[in-house]
Design an enzyme around this catalytic site. Structure first.
Site, PDB file in Angstrom:
ATOM      1  CE  LYS A  98      71.237 -21.506  -0.502  1.00 40.52           C
ATOM      2  NZ  LYS A  98      71.262 -21.268   1.130  1.00 40.52           N
ATOM      3  CB  SER A 143      75.167 -21.920   1.005  1.00 40.78           C
ATOM      4  OG  SER A 143      73.964 -21.584   1.837  1.00 40.78           O
ATOM      5  CB  SER A 179      73.709 -19.675   4.092  1.00 38.37           C
ATOM      6  OG  SER A 179      74.629 -20.623   4.187  1.00 38.37           O
TER       7      SER A 179
HETATM    8  N1  GLN Z   1      78.789 -21.539   5.788  1.00 41.82           N
HETATM    9  C1  GLN Z   1      78.067 -22.253   6.929  1.00 41.82           C
HETATM   10  C2  GLN Z   1      78.513 -23.820   6.453  1.00 41.82           C
HETATM   11  O1  GLN Z   1      79.474 -23.787   5.569  1.00 41.82           O
HETATM   12  C3  GLN Z   1      76.590 -21.963   6.792  1.00 41.82           C
HETATM   13  C4  GLN Z   1      75.977 -22.662   5.801  1.00 41.82           C
HETATM   14  C5  GLN Z   1      74.322 -22.456   5.706  1.00 41.82           C
HETATM   15  O2  GLN Z   1      73.974 -21.348   6.634  1.00 41.82           O
HETATM   16  N2  GLN Z   1      73.651 -23.007   5.055  1.00 41.82           N
HETATM   17  O3  GLN Z   1      77.787 -24.723   6.930  1.00 41.82           O
END
Ligand code: GLN
Length: 495
Positions: free
Chosen positions: A79, A154, A178
């Protein structure tokens, strides 16, 4: 040999060990697949083909000399939030566009030390803030199962790459889901290890008390392999904990006899899509047939997790992202007359709308007069959420739930409505707040051929328990063997 890109890490390792293919052939096959498919999927933000082939050739040479680690020659995508020396690391942000990592994250150097080939950088929501990968400053990634749908986020690029056969495995980061949520949306396995299990050194910080690196893979065995390689204590991250990692592969078996699995009632409540519910309940019934006993449990504070998370995560993000000031890193806006203006212009132009929203919210909850009312109170609720889990784990070995309340939604469907987007994280966030480990495994498909995931949460530093449950489940099912359609859209999924 064809279709090396469709192997698991484990099966490719077998082919390499028996000389049925070389790491260079596997890398070349993977690159060909990425060229073929990524125009449509857009999982990658960067791929240095020469570097991938060079690393693979070096792995072959090491094997010929009788050297090499557990992951020798196995390609892993990373990532865009993790530093890989010499690769761009932009966190899918205009702010860091063109920034080249001067060092390896510890998780990355651990993979290198085990012989892995670092193969490409995957797309993500900007600074890991989001659930659909639509917040990337570069472009959106598509879900290989249905090109009109989001891959989740994400770490959407990592999950989409694995699902599309454009990566055998990939690293993601999980602050509120994420790794697990995109894995569920794309029919992959995703593991969020315990906070402290994998060093965060070299992971660009979003919310430091919640962030964890985790693998996205085709099956549970591969997740166990990657975890083992990365679970090394690190003096460069003071929150990395020196709890010896067991042999995760040895903990995998076919039965679940003697295991007590809890169903947190708050995770099966209103808002859960009936198809997702049906898939998860069917999977739980199978776990019972495999020998586990299943009991109801309650995590009464869980419904407060989203609010608590957004206060804590935004507070930490506002502090972590203060370093992007146009002076030290990446993007710098022109036309400023003094340093304050330089900073303001740079941040106004460098960050996207979701990142700004979170910085503003975080600065607000930390500001004098609101600190006690919001931030301190959120920390207290976080403690109560952790205690709920402690109580549940006193009577259960693991907890089962859906990963998400719905399967993947359409691109554009929620991007204008941040609250709706946030609500999709209600089953994944509690594990981050409690610091425990949690695994997502594919457990069914909706009527429109979109994957559904089951979440298996385990106590802190007991990753072997969710891995054992997930692996036994996979030995009795074939959801993880299904592949996204190569071309076309929904309803054409290969059996
Ligand atoms: N979807 C969650 C957020 O928007 C988690 C994001 C993540 O785990 N980096 O914060």
């Amino acid at each position: 040999m064809s279709d090396l890109a469709d192997q698991t890490l484990y099966s490719l390792r077998g082919l390499l060990e028996t000389g049925q293919c070389s790491a260079r052939e596997a890398a070349a096959d993977l690159i060909a697949r990425i060229r073929e498919r990524d125009g449509e999927i857009r999982a990658y933000v960067h791929l240095d083909e020469e570097s991938v082939l060079r690393q693979a050739a070096a792995a072959d040479a090491a094997r010929a000399r009788g050297e090499g680690g557990e992951l020798l020659g196995l390609p892993v995508a990373v990532k865009d939030v993790l530093n890989v020396k010499g690769d761009p690391c932009a966190c899918a942000s205009r702010m860091l566009k063109g920034y080249v990592a001067p060092y390896d994250a510890t998780a990355v150097s651990a993979l290198r030390a085990a012989g892995a080939v670092l193969a490409g950088r995957t797309n993500m929501d900007e600074f890991a803030m989001g659930s659909s990968t639509e917040n990337s400053a570069f472009f959106a990634t598509r879900n290989p199962w249905n090109l009109d749908c989001v891959p989740g986020g994400s770490s959407g690029g990592s999950a989409a790459a694995v699902a599309a056969g454009e990566a055998l495995a990939a690293l993601g980061s999980d602050t509120g889901g994420s790794v697990r949520q995109p894995a569920a949306f794309c029919g992959c396995v995703g593991l969020k290890p315990t906070y402290g299990r994998i060093s965060r050194y070299g992971l660009t910080a979003f919310a430091s008390s919640l962030d964890q690196i985790g693998p996205i893979t085709r099956d549970v065995r591969d997740a166990a392999m990657l975890l083992k390689a990365m679970a090394v204590p690190d003096p460069l991250d003071s929150t990395s904990v020196d709890v010896p990692a067991p042999d995760y592969m040895a903990a995998l078996g076919e039965r679940l006899d003697g295991l007590r699995l809890g169903l947190p009632r708050e995770f099966f409540s209103d808002g859960l899509d009936p198809e997702v519910n049906r898939c998860v309940l069917t999977a739980i019934e199978l776990c019972r047939k495999l020998g586990a006993s299943v009991v109801d449990v309650s995590l009464p504070m869980a419904p407060h997790a989203i609010a608590t998370y957004h206060i804590i995560a935004c507070a930490e993000a506002s502090s972590n992202l203060a370093r992007f000031d146009g002076v030290r890193y990446g993007f710098r806006a022109g036309g400023a007359n003094d340093p304050v203006e330089l900073c303001c212009r740079t941040r106004a132009a460098g960050f996207g709308p979701e990142v700004k929203r979170r910085i503003i919210l975080g600065a607000y909850v930390l500001s004098s007069g609101y600190y006690d009312a919001y931030y301190v109170r959120a920390l207290k609720v976080r403690t109560l959420i952790r205690r709920d889990f402690d109580r549940a784990f006193a009577s259960c070995d693991a907890l089962l739930s859906p990963v998400t309340p719905t399967a993947a939604y359409r691109l554009g469907e929620k991007i204008q409505d941040p609250l709706q987007m946030y609500l999709g994280d209600l089953y994944t966030i509690p594990a981050n707040l409690a610091g425990i480990c949690a695994l997502a495994v594919p457990c069914g498909m909706t009527g429109t051929a979109l994957p559904v995931g089951m979440q298996i949460m385990g106590p802190a530093f007991r990753e072997e328990i969710p891995l054992r449950v997930g692996h036994a489940y996979q030995q009795a099912t074939d959801w993880h063997l299904r592949r996204a359609p190569r071309h076309g859209k929904a309803g054409q999924a290969a059996p």
